[in-house]
Design a protein around this motif. Sequence first.
Motif, mmCIF file in Angstrom:
data_model
loop_
_atom_site.group_PDB
_atom_site.id
_atom_site.type_symbol
_atom_site.label_atom_id
_atom_site.label_comp_id
_atom_site.label_asym_id
_atom_site.label_seq_id
_atom_site.Cartn_x
_atom_site.Cartn_y
_atom_site.Cartn_z
ATOM 1 N N LEU A 194 12.319 3.121 10.866
ATOM 2 C CA LEU A 194 11.168 3.732 10.223
ATOM 3 C C LEU A 194 10.766 5.022 10.903
ATOM 4 N N GLU A 195 10.325 5.981 10.108
ATOM 5 C CA GLU A 195 9.733 7.255 10.527
ATOM 6 C C GLU A 195 10.635 8.136 11.385
ATOM 7 N N ALA A 196 11.253 7.619 12.428
ATOM 8 C CA ALA A 196 12.036 8.464 13.343
ATOM 9 C C ALA A 196 13.309 8.964 12.681
ATOM 10 N N SER A 223 1.593 9.585 8.610
ATOM 11 C CA SER A 223 0.977 10.893 8.893
ATOM 12 C C SER A 223 0.228 11.430 7.680
ATOM 13 N N CYS A 224 0.731 11.245 6.481
ATOM 14 C CA CYS A 224 0.012 11.686 5.282
ATOM 15 C C CYS A 224 -1.219 10.823 5.037
ATOM 16 N N ALA A 225 -1.155 9.549 5.377
ATOM 17 C CA ALA A 225 -2.320 8.666 5.225
ATOM 18 C C ALA A 225 -3.420 9.074 6.203
ATOM 19 N N ARG A 226 -3.040 9.484 7.430
ATOM 20 C CA ARG A 226 -4.036 9.946 8.401
ATOM 21 C C ARG A 226 -4.697 11.233 7.932
ATOM 22 N N CYS A 251 8.212 9.105 1.049
ATOM 23 C CA CYS A 251 6.780 9.434 1.004
ATOM 24 C C CYS A 251 6.519 10.268 -0.243
ATOM 25 N N LYS A 252 5.540 9.852 -1.037
ATOM 26 C CA LYS A 252 5.260 10.584 -2.272
ATOM 27 C C LYS A 252 4.481 11.863 -2.032
ATOM 28 N N SER A 253 3.973 12.071 -0.810
ATOM 29 C CA SER A 253 3.251 13.301 -0.502
ATOM 30 C C SER A 253 4.148 14.374 0.098
ATOM 31 N N CYS A 254 4.954 14.009 1.109
ATOM 32 C CA CYS A 254 5.760 15.009 1.819
ATOM 33 C C CYS A 254 7.264 14.864 1.582
ATOM 34 N N ASN A 255 7.682 13.886 0.782
ATOM 35 C CA ASN A 255 9.095 13.631 0.446
ATOM 36 C C ASN A 255 9.964 13.280 1.646
#
Length: 56
Positions: free
Chosen positions: A9-11, A49-52, A25-29
């Motif tokens: 995940l994430e990394a 990160s987009c949720a934060r 991620c639907k915000s930053c792809n």
Amino acid sequence: MSNSNSVTLEAGVAASKNDLGLIICKSCNHVIASLPTDGYKKFYVVCQSCAREATN
């Protein structure tokens, strides 16, 4: 013949040869993870990160 499933995940995405599903991620792809699926599938969520950013 061994079948091991690995999700990073994430990394970064550690995909095995049968991982055709993607969590994006639907915000930053950003590709968050890969999943073992029976065909090509995309799942959209919001990454941490987009949720934060949205809560600030």
